[in-house]
Write a protein that holds these residues in place. Sequence first.
Motif, PDB file in Angstrom:
ATOM      1  N   VAL A 102       3.807  -0.355   7.617  1.00 47.36           N
ATOM      2  CA  VAL A 102       3.163  -0.945   6.450  1.00 47.36           C
ATOM      3  C   VAL A 102       2.352  -2.146   6.931  1.00 47.36           C
ATOM      4  O   VAL A 102       2.917  -3.167   7.335  1.00 47.36           O
ATOM      5  N   VAL A 103       1.033  -1.987   6.927  1.00 43.73           N
ATOM      6  CA  VAL A 103       0.150  -3.059   7.372  1.00 43.73           C
ATOM      7  C   VAL A 103      -0.042  -4.016   6.206  1.00 43.73           C
ATOM      8  O   VAL A 103      -0.507  -3.625   5.133  1.00 43.73           O
ATOM      9  N   LEU A 104       0.339  -5.268   6.420  1.00 41.33           N
ATOM     10  CA  LEU A 104       0.447  -6.241   5.335  1.00 41.33           C
ATOM     11  C   LEU A 104      -0.461  -7.444   5.564  1.00 41.33           C
ATOM     12  O   LEU A 104      -0.594  -7.930   6.690  1.00 41.33           O
ATOM     13  N   ASP A 105      -1.069  -7.903   4.495  1.00 43.28           N
ATOM     14  CA  ASP A 105      -1.747  -9.194   4.519  1.00 43.28           C
ATOM     15  C   ASP A 105      -1.522  -9.875   3.175  1.00 43.28           C
ATOM     16  O   ASP A 105      -1.442  -9.209   2.138  1.00 43.28           O
ATOM     17  N   SER A 106      -1.402 -11.181   3.233  1.00 42.30           N
ATOM     18  CA  SER A 106      -1.290 -11.955   2.000  1.00 42.30           C
ATOM     19  C   SER A 106      -2.158 -13.190   2.126  1.00 42.30           C
ATOM     20  O   SER A 106      -2.428 -13.665   3.223  1.00 42.30           O
ATOM     21  N   GLU A 107      -2.627 -13.668   0.991  1.00 44.84           N
ATOM     22  CA  GLU A 107      -3.374 -14.927   0.956  1.00 44.84           C
ATOM     23  C   GLU A 107      -2.514 -15.932   0.198  1.00 44.84           C
ATOM     24  O   GLU A 107      -1.913 -15.606  -0.834  1.00 44.84           O
ATOM     25  N   ILE A 165      -0.991 -15.874  -3.269  1.00 44.84           N
ATOM     26  CA  ILE A 165      -2.026 -15.622  -4.278  1.00 44.84           C
ATOM     27  C   ILE A 165      -2.250 -14.120  -4.455  1.00 44.84           C
ATOM     28  O   ILE A 165      -2.299 -13.619  -5.574  1.00 44.84           O
ATOM     29  N   THR A 166      -2.416 -13.413  -3.335  1.00 51.48           N
ATOM     30  CA  THR A 166      -2.642 -11.964  -3.387  1.00 51.48           C
ATOM     31  C   THR A 166      -1.846 -11.275  -2.283  1.00 51.48           C
ATOM     32  O   THR A 166      -1.565 -11.863  -1.236  1.00 51.48           O
ATOM     33  N   ILE A 167      -1.499 -10.018  -2.538  1.00 54.57           N
ATOM     34  CA  ILE A 167      -0.808  -9.168  -1.568  1.00 54.57           C
ATOM     35  C   ILE A 167      -1.621  -7.895  -1.397  1.00 54.57           C
ATOM     36  O   ILE A 167      -2.073  -7.293  -2.377  1.00 54.57           O
ATOM     37  N   GLY A 168      -1.826  -7.491  -0.157  1.00 52.43           N
ATOM     38  CA  GLY A 168      -2.468  -6.205   0.138  1.00 52.43           C
ATOM     39  C   GLY A 168      -1.709  -5.499   1.230  1.00 52.43           C
ATOM     40  O   GLY A 168      -1.301  -6.129   2.218  1.00 52.43           O
ATOM     41  N   ALA A 169      -1.471  -4.215   1.078  1.00 48.77           N
ATOM     42  CA  ALA A 169      -0.750  -3.454   2.088  1.00 48.77           C
ATOM     43  C   ALA A 169      -1.201  -1.999   2.062  1.00 48.77           C
ATOM     44  O   ALA A 169      -1.560  -1.471   1.005  1.00 48.77           O
ATOM     45  N   VAL A 170      -1.170  -1.373   3.237  1.00 48.73           N
ATOM     46  CA  VAL A 170      -1.499   0.045   3.336  1.00 48.73           C
ATOM     47  C   VAL A 170      -0.652   0.642   4.459  1.00 48.73           C
ATOM     48  O   VAL A 170      -0.382  -0.015   5.462  1.00 48.73           O
ATOM     49  N   ALA A 171      -0.202   1.877   4.263  1.00 46.95           N
ATOM     50  CA  ALA A 171       0.669   2.519   5.236  1.00 46.95           C
ATOM     51  C   ALA A 171      -0.136   3.214   6.330  1.00 46.95           C
ATOM     52  O   ALA A 171      -1.253   3.693   6.103  1.00 46.95           O
ATOM     53  N   VAL A 172       0.450   3.245   7.503  1.00 47.92           N
ATOM     54  CA  VAL A 172      -0.055   4.032   8.630  1.00 47.92           C
ATOM     55  C   VAL A 172       1.072   4.944   9.076  1.00 47.92           C
ATOM     56  O   VAL A 172       2.201   4.490   9.309  1.00 47.92           O
ATOM     57  N   ARG A 173       0.752   6.223   9.186  1.00 46.52           N
ATOM     58  CA  ARG A 173       1.776   7.185   9.617  1.00 46.52           C
ATOM     59  C   ARG A 173       1.126   8.297  10.424  1.00 46.52           C
ATOM     60  O   ARG A 173       0.047   8.785  10.053  1.00 46.52           O
ATOM     61  N   ALA A 174       1.747   8.665  11.530  1.00 50.22           N
ATOM     62  CA  ALA A 174       1.256   9.754  12.383  1.00 50.22           C
ATOM     63  C   ALA A 174      -0.199   9.523  12.797  1.00 50.22           C
ATOM     64  O   ALA A 174      -0.995  10.452  12.820  1.00 50.22           O
ATOM     65  N   GLY A 175      -0.531   8.279  13.079  1.00 50.44           N
ATOM     66  CA  GLY A 175      -1.865   7.968  13.579  1.00 50.44           C
ATOM     67  C   GLY A 175      -2.954   7.972  12.535  1.00 50.44           C
ATOM     68  O   GLY A 175      -4.141   8.021  12.883  1.00 50.44           O
ATOM     69  N   GLU A 176      -2.584   7.881  11.252  1.00 54.23           N
ATOM     70  CA  GLU A 176      -3.587   7.880  10.189  1.00 54.23           C
ATOM     71  C   GLU A 176      -3.272   6.803   9.154  1.00 54.23           C
ATOM     72  O   GLU A 176      -2.110   6.494   8.894  1.00 54.23           O
ATOM     73  N   ILE A 177      -4.338   6.248   8.565  1.00 54.49           N
ATOM     74  CA  ILE A 177      -4.177   5.340   7.441  1.00 54.49           C
ATOM     75  C   ILE A 177      -3.970   6.180   6.185  1.00 54.49           C
ATOM     76  O   ILE A 177      -4.757   7.076   5.888  1.00 54.49           O
ATOM     77  N   VAL A 178      -2.901   5.897   5.456  1.00 55.08           N
ATOM     78  CA  VAL A 178      -2.545   6.685   4.276  1.00 55.08           C
ATOM     79  C   VAL A 178      -2.965   5.886   3.035  1.00 55.08           C
ATOM     80  O   VAL A 178      -2.187   5.086   2.492  1.00 55.08           O
ATOM     81  N   ILE A 179      -4.191   6.113   2.603  1.00 55.62           N
ATOM     82  CA  ILE A 179      -4.753   5.325   1.511  1.00 55.62           C
ATOM     83  C   ILE A 179      -3.929   5.446   0.235  1.00 55.62           C
ATOM     84  O   ILE A 179      -3.753   4.461  -0.507  1.00 55.62           O
ATOM     85  N   GLU A 180      -3.413   6.633  -0.028  1.00 54.80           N
ATOM     86  CA  GLU A 180      -2.645   6.818  -1.260  1.00 54.80           C
ATOM     87  C   GLU A 180      -1.301   6.091  -1.214  1.00 54.80           C
ATOM     88  O   GLU A 180      -0.617   5.965  -2.241  1.00 54.80           O
ATOM     89  N   ASP A 181      -0.902   5.630  -0.035  1.00 53.38           N
ATOM     90  CA  ASP A 181       0.332   4.865   0.121  1.00 53.38           C
ATOM     91  C   ASP A 181      -0.054   3.398   0.367  1.00 53.38           C
ATOM     92  O   ASP A 181       0.044   2.883   1.476  1.00 53.38           O
TER      93      ASP A 181
END
Length: 219
Positions: free
Chosen positions: A29-34, A46-62
């Motif tokens: 779970v690639v995470l960034d917060s401000e 202030i804000t939270i953003g996260a996106v999953a990476v699995r099996a060498g791919e960015i999983v936008i729906e996750d």
Amino acid sequence: MLPAFITRYQQAFEDTWTDDSSIDGVRFVVLDSETTGLDPRTDRIITIGAVAVRAGEIVIEDSFGALLKVSENTSAVTVHGVTERESRGGIEEPEALERFLDYLRDGVIVGHHIGHDITAFDAGYDRHWGMHLLNRSLDTMDLTLYLERDGAFAGRPPIRQFTLDALCEMFGVVPHDRHTASGDAFITAQVFLRLLKLAVRHERTTLGAISQDFVEHVT
């Protein structure tokens, strides 16, 4: 009695990743917060953003995003591209942290200089429920420095710039939507994919092999 969402979160670690887990099977779970300032122990998210990476791919729906309500006036809100009016319409911190924990589960947290973010989240969870995150974490800068030591960047000058922008330039990642939590999480995920490919080439194929804190050799 613990709230149900904390119980669900803790149960996710009953059978989770180990040092020997193949990186292809891990949910990162690639995470960034401000935050409102530079001290994650006392400043607010202030804000939270996260996106999953699995099996060498960015999983936008996750993916996950949240705008939190910030009560005090702060110039940081404007710096991060969020107006004070938008922030006042955000969700309360406890609700955001609860939603994020349900999203995160036992994912391995990835980020650039991720210690700042984790400290900010731990402060929030401690503030409301007296708990801290249980997740393993991985810093993209540490992994980059290990790969440099492995010879992954042979022919390049030694790495002296440690910003996310510097890694974007190194890997040819266009930093769209920079300095927003969701934008920086997606940018970091793209950098992380490139690091994973290099890690495999240099026989770093397990979670333990890519998630060590970098230690400078002393001569």
